[in-house]
Design a protein around this motif. Structure first.
Motif, PDB file in Angstrom:
ATOM      1  N   ALA A  16      60.279  39.235  13.983  1.00 27.84           N
ATOM      2  CA  ALA A  16      59.344  40.226  14.512  1.00 27.84           C
ATOM      3  C   ALA A  16      57.904  39.725  14.402  1.00 27.84           C
ATOM      4  N   ALA A  17      57.568  39.106  13.282  1.00 23.86           N
ATOM      5  CA  ALA A  17      56.209  38.581  13.101  1.00 23.86           C
ATOM      6  C   ALA A  17      55.918  37.473  14.105  1.00 23.86           C
ATOM      7  N   LEU A  18      56.866  36.563  14.298  1.00 26.76           N
ATOM      8  CA  LEU A  18      56.654  35.484  15.263  1.00 26.76           C
ATOM      9  C   LEU A  18      56.633  36.012  16.697  1.00 26.76           C
ATOM     10  N   GLY A  19      57.423  37.048  16.961  1.00 23.57           N
ATOM     11  CA  GLY A  19      57.370  37.684  18.277  1.00 23.57           C
ATOM     12  C   GLY A  19      56.001  38.286  18.548  1.00 23.57           C
ATOM     13  N   CYS A  20      55.406  38.871  17.512  1.00 25.80           N
ATOM     14  CA  CYS A  20      54.045  39.419  17.650  1.00 25.80           C
ATOM     15  C   CYS A  20      53.028  38.311  17.895  1.00 25.80           C
ATOM     16  N   VAL A  21      53.202  37.168  17.246  1.00 22.63           N
ATOM     17  CA  VAL A  21      52.303  36.027  17.468  1.00 22.63           C
ATOM     18  C   VAL A  21      52.412  35.547  18.916  1.00 22.63           C
ATOM     19  N   VAL A  22      53.638  35.437  19.415  1.00 26.40           N
ATOM     20  CA  VAL A  22      53.847  35.017  20.810  1.00 26.40           C
ATOM     21  C   VAL A  22      53.210  36.021  21.755  1.00 26.40           C
ATOM     22  N   LEU A  23      53.435  37.294  21.508  1.00 22.99           N
ATOM     23  CA  LEU A  23      52.854  38.332  22.349  1.00 22.99           C
ATOM     24  C   LEU A  23      51.333  38.277  22.313  1.00 22.99           C
ATOM     25  N   LEU A  24      50.756  38.090  21.125  1.00 15.20           N
ATOM     26  CA  LEU A  24      49.304  37.974  20.995  1.00 15.20           C
ATOM     27  C   LEU A  24      48.767  36.779  21.777  1.00 15.20           C
ATOM     28  N   LEU A  25      49.435  35.637  21.690  1.00 16.85           N
ATOM     29  CA  LEU A  25      49.007  34.446  22.437  1.00 16.85           C
ATOM     30  C   LEU A  25      49.022  34.699  23.940  1.00 16.85           C
ATOM     31  N   LEU A  26      50.112  35.285  24.414  1.00 15.24           N
ATOM     32  CA  LEU A  26      50.234  35.503  25.860  1.00 15.24           C
ATOM     33  C   LEU A  26      49.262  36.558  26.368  1.00 15.24           C
ATOM     34  N   VAL A  27      49.072  37.630  25.621  1.00 19.96           N
ATOM     35  CA  VAL A  27      48.111  38.663  26.037  1.00 19.96           C
ATOM     36  C   VAL A  27      46.698  38.088  26.043  1.00 19.96           C
ATOM     37  N   ALA A  28      46.358  37.311  25.021  1.00 21.59           N
ATOM     38  CA  ALA A  28      45.029  36.690  24.978  1.00 21.59           C
ATOM     39  C   ALA A  28      44.835  35.739  26.154  1.00 21.59           C
ATOM     40  N   GLY A  29      45.870  34.968  26.501  1.00 23.44           N
ATOM     41  CA  GLY A  29      45.781  34.060  27.645  1.00 23.44           C
ATOM     42  C   GLY A  29      45.588  34.800  28.956  1.00 23.44           C
ATOM     43  N   VAL A  30      46.330  35.882  29.148  1.00 22.69           N
ATOM     44  CA  VAL A  30      46.205  36.659  30.385  1.00 22.69           C
ATOM     45  C   VAL A  30      44.835  37.325  30.468  1.00 22.69           C
ATOM     46  N   LEU A  31      44.388  37.940  29.381  1.00 23.94           N
ATOM     47  CA  LEU A  31      43.085  38.620  29.411  1.00 23.94           C
ATOM     48  C   LEU A  31      41.938  37.634  29.620  1.00 23.94           C
ATOM     49  N   SER A  32      42.027  36.481  28.983  1.00 16.29           N
ATOM     50  CA  SER A  32      40.988  35.462  29.156  1.00 16.29           C
ATOM     51  C   SER A  32      40.980  34.934  30.593  1.00 16.29           C
ATOM     52  N   SER A  33      42.141  34.765  31.166  1.00 20.18           N
ATOM     53  CA  SER A  33      42.244  34.285  32.551  1.00 20.18           C
ATOM     54  C   SER A  33      41.812  35.355  33.543  1.00 20.18           C
ATOM     55  N   TRP A  34      42.184  36.598  33.282  1.00 22.64           N
ATOM     56  CA  TRP A  34      41.920  37.687  34.222  1.00 22.64           C
ATOM     57  C   TRP A  34      40.431  37.932  34.410  1.00 22.64           C
ATOM     58  N   ASP A  35      39.620  37.571  33.420  1.00 22.93           N
ATOM     59  CA  ASP A  35      38.175  37.743  33.524  1.00 22.93           C
ATOM     60  C   ASP A  35      37.622  37.060  34.773  1.00 22.93           C
ATOM     61  N   SER A  36      38.115  35.872  35.093  1.00 24.25           N
ATOM     62  CA  SER A  36      37.691  35.171  36.310  1.00 24.25           C
ATOM     63  C   SER A  36      38.679  35.360  37.454  1.00 24.25           C
ATOM     64  N   ALA A  37      39.957  35.420  37.132  1.00 22.40           N
ATOM     65  CA  ALA A  37      40.990  35.440  38.176  1.00 22.40           C
ATOM     66  C   ALA A  37      40.956  36.708  39.021  1.00 22.40           C
ATOM     67  N   HIS A  38      40.551  37.838  38.454  1.00 24.92           N
ATOM     68  CA  HIS A  38      40.593  39.060  39.258  1.00 24.92           C
ATOM     69  C   HIS A  38      39.598  39.006  40.413  1.00 24.92           C
ATOM     70  N   HIS A  39      38.559  38.202  40.298  1.00 25.37           N
ATOM     71  CA  HIS A  39      37.626  38.059  41.419  1.00 25.37           C
ATOM     72  C   HIS A  39      38.259  37.262  42.557  1.00 25.37           C
ATOM     73  N   ILE A  40      39.226  36.415  42.228  1.00 25.42           N
ATOM     74  CA  ILE A  40      39.905  35.612  43.239  1.00 25.42           C
ATOM     75  C   ILE A  40      41.104  36.369  43.800  1.00 25.42           C
ATOM     76  N   VAL A  41      41.897  36.957  42.918  1.00 31.20           N
ATOM     77  CA  VAL A  41      43.110  37.657  43.328  1.00 31.20           C
ATOM     78  C   VAL A  41      42.766  38.918  44.122  1.00 31.20           C
ATOM     79  N   LEU A  42      41.749  39.643  43.704  1.00 39.17           N
ATOM     80  CA  LEU A  42      41.336  40.881  44.370  1.00 39.17           C
ATOM     81  C   LEU A  42      40.024  40.657  45.127  1.00 39.17           C
ATOM     82  N   ALA A  43      39.973  39.613  45.934  1.00 41.09           N
ATOM     83  CA  ALA A  43      38.726  39.198  46.590  1.00 41.09           C
ATOM     84  C   ALA A  43      38.395  39.974  47.858  1.00 41.09           C
ATOM     85  N   LYS A  44      39.302  40.807  48.326  1.00 44.79           N
ATOM     86  CA  LYS A  44      39.027  41.552  49.550  1.00 44.79           C
ATOM     87  C   LYS A  44      37.844  42.483  49.331  1.00 44.79           C
ATOM     88  N   GLY A  45      36.881  42.434  50.259  1.00 44.27           N
ATOM     89  CA  GLY A  45      35.702  43.275  50.159  1.00 44.27           C
ATOM     90  C   GLY A  45      34.568  42.663  49.362  1.00 44.27           C
TER      91      GLY A  45
END
Length: 156
Positions: A16-45
């Motif tokens: 469970a602890a290692l699963g939480c570490v994996v989840l934390l890594l992946l959530v941090a990666g997505v949130l860090s990426s989404w900061d720039s990526a949402h301007h590209i993915v949702l670029a309409k308008g």
């Protein structure tokens, strides 16, 4: 040999602890990426155009912006510095709303925006394969992250 209930509880707690570490890594990666990526993915308008690099500092590159759709030209915008940006380069960008910051678009910009997720996948692959003892899933996550990082390097 039969295992005690305390040994099983310890294994479940470790998993469970290692699963939480994996989840934390992946959530941090997505949130860090989404900061720039949402301007590209949702670029309409949003404002699309081209930036010409005139100079680079330690963290950002600057230059003039030429709109593609009849918007307002800007004499100076900034983009996050990457290893591929050199003086004189021109590339397509989208303007972040209400700022003078732009994000590179197209395949290279898309891959560059998702680079933090690639690194998180590589790290999570190590934890999954080694810590959780799921080597196939770990290899899959690590290879997916590595492929994203290599594709970004090639595209830029």
């Amino acid at each position: 040999m039969k295992r005690s209930s305390s040994h099983r509880a310890l294994q479940y707690g470790r998993s469970a602890a290692l699963g939480c570490v994996v989840l934390l890594l992946l959530v941090a990666g997505v949130l860090s990426s989404w900061d720039s990526a949402h301007h590209i993915v949702l670029a309409k308008g949003r404002e699309h155009g081209t930036m010409t690099v005139t100079g680079c500092g330690s963290e950002v590159c600057t230059g003039p912006y030429t709109p593609a759709d009849g918007g307002a030209a800007r004499s100076r915008v900034s983009v996050e510095k990457s290893v591929a940006a050199k003086k004189g380069d021109r590339f397509p960008v989208v303007v972040k709303p209400d700022t003078f910051e732009v994000v590179r678009t197209g395949t290279p910009g898309f891959l560059h925006a998702w680079m933090p997720l690639g690194g998180a996948l590589v790290l999570a692959g190590l934890v999954i394969g080694g810590g959780l003892r799921l080597p196939r899933v770990g290899w899959g996550a690590g290879i997916a992250g590595g492929a994203l990082l290599v594709a970004t390097f090639i595209a830029l």
